[in-house]
Enzyme design. Structure first.
Site, PDB file in Angstrom:
ATOM      1  N   ASP A   9      -1.380   1.484  -4.339  1.00 19.72           N
ATOM      2  CA  ASP A   9      -2.253   0.390  -4.781  1.00 19.72           C
ATOM      3  C   ASP A   9      -3.695   0.847  -4.985  1.00 19.72           C
ATOM      4  OD1 ASP A   9      -2.706   0.674  -2.004  1.00 19.72           O
ATOM      5  OD2 ASP A   9      -3.348  -1.409  -1.819  1.00 19.72           O
ATOM      6  N   ASP A  53      -6.076   1.990  -3.169  1.00 22.73           N
ATOM      7  CA  ASP A  53      -7.203   1.732  -2.285  1.00 22.73           C
ATOM      8  C   ASP A  53      -7.525   2.939  -1.409  1.00 22.73           C
ATOM      9  OD1 ASP A  53      -5.025   1.519  -0.548  1.00 22.73           O
ATOM     10  OD2 ASP A  53      -5.778  -0.274   0.475  1.00 22.73           O
ATOM     11  N   ASP A  91      -2.981   6.310  -3.326  1.00 21.97           N
ATOM     12  CA  ASP A  91      -1.741   5.724  -2.847  1.00 21.97           C
ATOM     13  C   ASP A  91      -1.309   4.663  -3.870  1.00 21.97           C
ATOM     14  OD1 ASP A  91      -3.641   3.786  -2.311  1.00 21.97           O
ATOM     15  OD2 ASP A  91      -2.903   3.313  -0.318  1.00 21.97           O
ATOM     16  N   SER A 114       0.824  -1.200   0.000  1.00 22.52           N
ATOM     17  CA  SER A 114       0.000   0.000   0.000  1.00 22.52           C
ATOM     18  C   SER A 114       0.866   1.260   0.000  1.00 22.52           C
ATOM     19  CB  SER A 114      -0.967  -0.031   1.191  1.00 22.52           C
ATOM     20  OG  SER A 114      -1.947   0.962   1.088  1.00 22.52           O
TER      21      SER A 114
END
Length: 580
Positions: free
Chosen positions: A308, A310, A306, A153
Site C-alpha cells: 500500500d 506507506d 510495501d 499493508s
C-alpha cells in the site's frame, strides 16, 4: 468464562450466515459447520476482530473473527454512527474511502461506501487503487469527517484490513477507538445495517469520486518538502505487487528525476503476490529481483514499497560489488540529519519524532541541531498526533519498521514522499562524488554507532494470544536483573506507566499512554524491549546496542562490538523465555 459449546458456536455461525451478503463465505460457513471442529468455529465465530494499532486487520474468511463483507458492513455501521455523533457537520463533510490491490479490497470499500451513504454521510470514493498516504492526505484536503482505507499493508496475501482516519488525517486514537468499538457492538447483527445499492447512490450524488485536485495538492506539497535540487541518481524500484508505482513515477517526474528502472514483474497490483513468499520488503529475499536489476543497470539505489506504499525499503551499493539493505533506523537518521541540516527552520523550534522501539541515535541528532525529540508508542498514529501537538515545524517522524513521514503533508507513513526525499539525498551525494555509504559512515562518526535488531515470535489463534499474554506476564512477574552479562539499570513498564531504577528502587511516571510494552535499559547504553504486535499474532523483541567510535578506529570495529552485544542480549533473553 467457559468456552462456548459446539451447539452454541453452530447457532452463532448460522445467525452470521443469514446476515452475510457474500455467497462465497456463506458456503464456507456450511463447510465449517459440517466439519464440526469447535476450535475452528471458535476462531471464526467466538470473537470479533478488534481495533488495534491500525484499525482492524486479519485473515479473510467467514465470521466476525475474520474479515469479510458482513464484518465490513457491521464495522462501518458503527463507524458511521460514531462520526455522525462526534464530528460536527459529518454528514455533509463526508468520509473518504480508498482501497489497495488486495483480493476483495474494492468490494469491501464499496460496501463501506454503501453503508456510510445509507446512514446519511457523503462519501468520497476513490475510483481505483490508491496508496495509503494519498488517502490520508485526501481526508484533510477534502476537510472530511474521517477516512477509511481498505488494506492489510504488508501482511500475507490471505489477509486484509480496514484503517480508520479521524478528521485530522491521522489514524484514530483513544477515546475514538473505544467509542467506535462500542458503536460496532451496538450495531449487533450485520443484517441490521442498511447497505443500499451503489449505482443509485452515485446517481443521487451521495457517493462521488475523489477529485483529481486531491492528488495535485499532494504532489505540490510533497515537492515543497525538498531540500535538494540534484536529480542525477538512478533508482531501481519495486512496487512489490502493490499500488505505489503510478504515484511515485508522477512525483519523481514532477521533481525532474530520471525515470526509475522498475521491476516489471512486480509493478502492477496483484493480490496473489506471485513473486514473493511474503509481501513485506523487510523479509529476506523480498528485494532479490530489485537488487539483481540494480546490479545489471549500475543503479545508485534500490527502493521498494510495501503493497500500500506507506513503507519504504532501501538498499545501497556496499562498496564491494554487492548491496547493503538499510534498516528503517538508518534511513530515518539519514533523512532526519539531512532535513535538519539543509531545511529552513526559522519558523520555530523544529521537531523530529520516533517510537520507543526505534533507534536512540535520533536523540543525539536532534540535540546537535537544536531540535525537539518526541518519543512515542509504537504506531504511526502516535507520531502523527505528536506532530499535530507541536507548536513549530515538524521535520520528520519515523519508526524502525520502515515507516517515515516528512512535514505536515501526510499524517501517517508515506513511502512515496520519502522515496523522493531519499533519492534527492542520493543524488546530492552523487553530485559531490560521495557515496551514500560514506555519508552514513560520517554520520556514525559524528553521533556514534547504534546497532539494532528485532526478533518476532509468531503465535496465531486464540491459543497463541494466550501464550503471548503469559510471556509478557512472566516478564513482569520475574524481570531479569541482567541480560547478556550487563546489569539492568532501569525497567520501564508502559502498561503501568512507571519506570523503576533497580539500584535504588526509585520510581518515576512515564508520560506515555498505557500500552503493553516492557523496556529494559542496561548499563552501557544497551536496551531491550518487548511488546505484542497490534496488527499481527506476534510477540516482538527489540535489541539495541550503541558504541562510540574511538580515535582513528574503523567503523567496522565499532559495528562488530555493537553486533556482538546484540547477539548476547538476544541469546540471553530468548533462552530465559524458552524461545531460543
Amino acid at each position: 468464562m467457559t468456552d462456548p459449546t459446539l451447539a452454541q458456536l453452530t447457532r452463532a455461525a448460522r445467525a452470521w450466515q443469514q446476515a452475510d451478503p457474500d455467497p462465497a463465505t456463506r458456503a464456507e460457513i456450511d463447510a465449517l459447520i459440517s466439519q464440526g471442529d469447535p476450535a475452528v468455529l471458535r476462531e471464526c465465530f467466538g470473537q470479533r476482530l478488534q481495533f488495534g494499532t491500525a484499525g482492524i486487520r486479519g485473515r479473510m474468511g467467514p465470521g466476525p473473527g475474520q474479515l469479510n463483507r458482513a464484518l465490513i458492513r457491521q464495522v462501518t455501521g458503527g463507524l458511521g454512527r460514531y462520526l455522525l455523533r462526534e464530528v460536527q457537520g459529518a454528514g455533509e463533510r463526508g468520509v473518504v474511502v480508498g482501497f489497495d490491490g488486495r483480493h476483495n479490497s474494492r468490494v469491501f470499500a464499496e460496501d463501506a461506501a454503501r453503508v456510510l451513504a445509507g446512514l446519511g454521510l457523503r462519501v468520497h470514493l476513490f475510483d481505483d487503487v490508491v496508496p495509503t498516504p494519498v488517502l490520508a492526505h485526501a481526508v484533510t484536503f477534502l476537510r472530511a469527517a474521517g477516512g477509511v482505507m481498505v488494506t492489510a499493508s504488508h501482511n500475507p496475501p490471505a489477509d486484509n484490513g480496514y484503517k480508520v482516519y479521524w478528521e485530522n488525517g491521522a489514524q484514530i486514537i483513544a477515546p475514538h477507538d473505544a467509542g467506535i468499538s462500542a458503536e460496532i457492538d451496538a450495531v449487533g447483527s450485520p443484517d441490521g445495517v442498511d447497505a443500499p445499492p451503489l449505482t443509485p447512490l452515485v446517481e443521487a450524488g451521495r457517493v462521488g469520486p475523489v477529485p483529481g485536485d486531491a492528488f495535485n495538492d499532494y504532489e505540490r506539497k510533497v515537492l515543497g518538502l525538498r531540500v535538494h535540487s540534484e536529480t542525477g541518481a538512478l533508482a531501481v524500484y519495486s512496487a512489490m505487487h502493490g499500488v505505489g508505482y503510478a504515484s511515485l513515477v508522477r512525483v519523481l517526474s514532477g521533481a525532474g528525476h530520471r525515470p526509475v528502472a522498475s521491476v516489471r514483474e512486480q509493478q502492477e497490483p496483484d493480490g496473489d503476490f506471485p513473486t514473493v513468499s511474503f509481501p513485506n520488503p523487510e523479509e529476506p529475499g523480498a528485494l532479490d529481483r530489485a537488487v539483481s536489476l540494480a546490479t545489471a543497470r549500475g543503479a545508485d539505489v534500490v527502493m521498494a514499497h510495501d503493497p500500500d506504499a506507506d513503507r519504504l525499503a532501501v538498499a545501497i551499493p556496499d562498496g564491494r560489488g554487492g548491496w547493503q539493505k538499510l534498516t528503517g533506523n538508518e534511513v530515518g537518521v539519514l533523512l532526519a540529519d539531512d532535513l535538519l541540516t539543509h531545511g529552513d527552520w526559522r519558523g520555530g523550534t523544529p521537531m523530529v519524532a520516533t517510537t520507543i522501539v526505534s533507534t536512540s541515535l535520533l536523540g543525539r541528532i536532534a540535540e546537535a541541531h537544536g531540535a525537539v525529540l518526541a518519543e512515542t508508542l509504537t504506531g504511526f498514529k502516535w507520531i502523527a498526533n505528536a506532530a499535530l501537538a507541536h507548536d513549530g515545524p515538524f521535520v520528520l517522524g519515523f519508526e524502525e519498521a520502515l515507516g517515515y513521514s516528512a512535514g505536515p503533508v501526510v499524517r501517517d507513513k508515506d513511502g512515496v514522499s520519502t522515496a523522493l526525499l531519499f533519492l534527492d539525498l542520493v543524488s546530492w551525494c552523487k553530485a559531490r562524488g560521495v557515496s551514500l555509504r560514506s555519508h552514513l559512515a560520517a554520520l556514525y562518526r559524528r553521533y556514534g554507532y547504534a546497532a539494532s535488531t528485532q526478533h518476532s515470535i509468531k503465535r496465531p489463534g486464540l491459543e497463541g494470544a494466550d501464550e503471548i499474554k503469559a510471556i509478557m506476564a512472566g516478564l513482569r512477574a520475574d524481570p531479569p536483573a541482567s541480560l547478556g552479562g550487563r546489569a539492568v539499570r532501569r525497567i520501564r513498564d508502559i502498561q503501568t506507566g512507571q519506570a523503576r531504577t533497580l539500584a535504588t528502587g526509585a520510581t518515576a511516571p512515564i508520560d506515555l499512554p498505557r500500552s503493553n510494552v516492557l523496556a529494559f535499559d542496561l548499563e552501557g547504553g544497551s536496551r531491550v524491549l518487548a511488546r505484542p504486535s497490534g496488527t499481527e499474532p506476534k510477540l516482538k523483541f527489540y535489541f539495541e546496542a550503541t558504541e562510540q567510535l574511538r580515535d582513528g578506529e574503523p567503523l567496522a570495529q565499532a559495528r562488530a562490538r555493537a553486533e556482538a552485544v546484540i547477539g548476547e542480549l538476544e541469546a540471553d533473553l530468548l533462552g530465559r523465555l524458552g524461545l531460543a
